[in-house]
Design a protein around this motif. Structure first.
Motif, mmCIF file in Angstrom:
data_model
loop_
_atom_site.group_PDB
_atom_site.id
_atom_site.type_symbol
_atom_site.label_atom_id
_atom_site.label_comp_id
_atom_site.label_asym_id
_atom_site.label_seq_id
_atom_site.Cartn_x
_atom_site.Cartn_y
_atom_site.Cartn_z
ATOM 1 N N GLY A 41 0.862 -1.193 0.000
ATOM 2 C CA GLY A 41 0.000 0.000 0.000
ATOM 3 C C GLY A 41 0.888 1.229 0.000
ATOM 4 N N PRO A 46 6.728 7.283 0.379
ATOM 5 C CA PRO A 46 7.477 8.318 1.106
ATOM 6 C C PRO A 46 8.697 7.794 1.863
ATOM 7 N N TYR A 47 8.771 6.480 2.124
ATOM 8 C CA TYR A 47 9.893 5.968 2.931
ATOM 9 C C TYR A 47 10.890 5.163 2.095
ATOM 10 N N ASP A 60 0.468 -1.842 -4.652
ATOM 11 C CA ASP A 60 -0.659 -0.930 -4.377
ATOM 12 C C ASP A 60 -1.738 -1.194 -5.426
ATOM 13 N N TYR A 68 0.462 8.489 -7.657
ATOM 14 C CA TYR A 68 1.139 7.287 -7.177
ATOM 15 C C TYR A 68 2.547 7.241 -7.752
HETATM 16 C C1 LIG Z 1 -3.276 6.430 3.222
HETATM 17 S S1 LIG Z 1 -2.448 5.720 1.864
HETATM 18 C C2 LIG Z 1 -0.855 5.326 2.542
HETATM 19 C C3 LIG Z 1 0.228 5.357 1.501
HETATM 20 C C4 LIG Z 1 1.653 5.137 2.023
HETATM 21 N N1 LIG Z 1 1.800 3.843 2.630
HETATM 22 C C5 LIG Z 1 2.024 6.235 2.987
HETATM 23 O O1 LIG Z 1 2.346 5.924 4.149
HETATM 24 O O2 LIG Z 1 2.045 7.418 2.595
HETATM 25 C C6 LIG Z 1 -3.194 4.105 1.686
HETATM 26 C C7 LIG Z 1 -2.692 3.352 0.459
HETATM 27 O O3 LIG Z 1 -3.252 2.031 0.450
HETATM 28 C C8 LIG Z 1 -3.632 1.685 -0.869
HETATM 29 N N2 LIG Z 1 -4.687 0.669 -0.787
HETATM 30 C C9 LIG Z 1 -5.896 0.796 -0.199
HETATM 31 N N3 LIG Z 1 -6.589 -0.338 -0.304
HETATM 32 C C10 LIG Z 1 -5.799 -1.220 -0.961
HETATM 33 C C11 LIG Z 1 -5.963 -2.576 -1.365
HETATM 34 N N4 LIG Z 1 -7.098 -3.258 -1.104
HETATM 35 N N5 LIG Z 1 -4.947 -3.190 -2.010
HETATM 36 C C12 LIG Z 1 -3.804 -2.493 -2.285
HETATM 37 N N6 LIG Z 1 -3.586 -1.213 -1.919
HETATM 38 C C13 LIG Z 1 -4.576 -0.578 -1.266
HETATM 39 C C14 LIG Z 1 -4.112 3.008 -1.462
HETATM 40 O O4 LIG Z 1 -4.064 3.018 -2.869
HETATM 41 C C15 LIG Z 1 -3.142 4.006 -0.835
HETATM 42 O O5 LIG Z 1 -2.011 4.243 -1.642
#
Ligand SMILES: C[S@@+](CC[C@H](N)C(=O)[O-])C[C@H]1O[C@@H](n2cnc3c(N)ncnc32)[C@H](O)[C@@H]1O
Length: 245
Positions: A41, A46-47, A60, A68
């Motif tokens: 996800g 960012p890390y 993701d 993205y």
């Molecule tokens: C709040 S963002 C966090 C992004 C990153 N990890 C960060 O810390 O900035 C949540 C991420 O989860 C991904 N996501 C949500 N549901 C998902 C799923 N079922 N499968 C894969 N990715 C998913 C979204 O596309 C999004 O990029």
């Protein structure tokens, strides 16, 4: 000239961002060079830079209307197209609340980890709805423990990510942006809300200043003895192997 975003960052130095960096940096420091890392996800990754010495891969589903970074795997986290035990580490920040079947996703992440492999997970307890409509749950510490253990992990650490000052700062920030200042909603029966209106306007201004103060306080001193956290952080290890360095 400072941009609007830069001015906002100066006024409201969000302590969660500082703690997210700190925890992920520490996790990366304990990740040996050459290890294979999955950022699950990953969003805009960012890390990623913290894992520059590792083999970094990301997954993701890329369904939210936002920028993205290019994902290694565009997939649902319940079905990641890799072999069992591919990864030494999983980085899983701010994602668990977005998954309709969190236990299935944790089991799938466990499948992709080597026995003894580690995961960092950060997840909100107290945060507004976001990335709609993919925002399903908020989790207590007990829910985290229950789900991670059920999914085959042992928990090394489970703690507040920010201190209570961070939660308070976030509440003040919410008041500063959401309290209605137009007189219309107050001018109705009963009569007394009209008198409260100037007070609400003053509270809104004060809330902005207090949000900045409490974010700074939270970064300077993390208080966890009372209140509740905005996020939890979990460091967990897949059962069935010695922890890998
Ligand atoms: C709040 S963002 C966090 C992004 C990153 N990890 C960060 O810390 O900035 C949540 C991420 O989860 C991904 N996501 C949500 N549901 C998902 C799923 N079922 N499968 C894969 N990715 C998913 C979204 O596309 C999004 O990029």
């Amino acid at each position: 000239m400072l941009s609007k975003a830069a001015i906002k960052r100066r006024l409201l130095p969000n302590s969660s961002r500082a703690y997210l960096r700190r925890y992920n940096e520490d996790f990366a420091r304990e990740t040996a060079p050459g290890m294979r890392v999955l950022d699950a996800g990953a969003g805009d990754q960012p890390y990623r830079a913290f894992f520059a010495d590792c083999t970094y891969e990301s997954a993701d589903f890329e369904q939210v209307d936002k920028p993205y970074a290019k994902s290694t795997y565009v997939c649902d986290l319940c079905d990641i197209p890799v072999e069992d035990g591919r990864f030494d580490r999983v980085v899983f920040n701010q994602v668990l609340e977005h998954l309709p079947d969190p236990l299935a996703a944790l089991r799938e992440l466990g499948r992709t980890l080597k026995p003894g492999g580690k995961m960092i997970c950060t997840c909100p307890l107290f945060y507004e709805e976001h990335e709609e409509p993919y925002d399903f749950y908020r989790y207590t510490q007990f829910a985290h423990r229950h789900m991670f253990e059920k999914a085959g992990f042992e928990i090394d650490r489970l703690e507040w990510m920010e201190g209570y000052f961070g939660t308070v700062a976030y509440q003040f920030q919410g008041m500063a942006s959401a309290l209605p200042v137009s007189p219309r909603p107050y001018l109705r029966r009963p009569w007394w809300p009209a008198l409260a209106w100037p007070l609400v306007v003053a509270v809104k201004g004060a809330a902005l200043l207090l949000a900045g103060l409490f974010y700074r306080l939270d970064t300077a001193c993390k208080v966890t003895s009372a209140g509740y956290p905005k996020n939890y952080v979990v460091i967990a290890r897949k059962r069935g192997g010695e922890a890998t360095a």
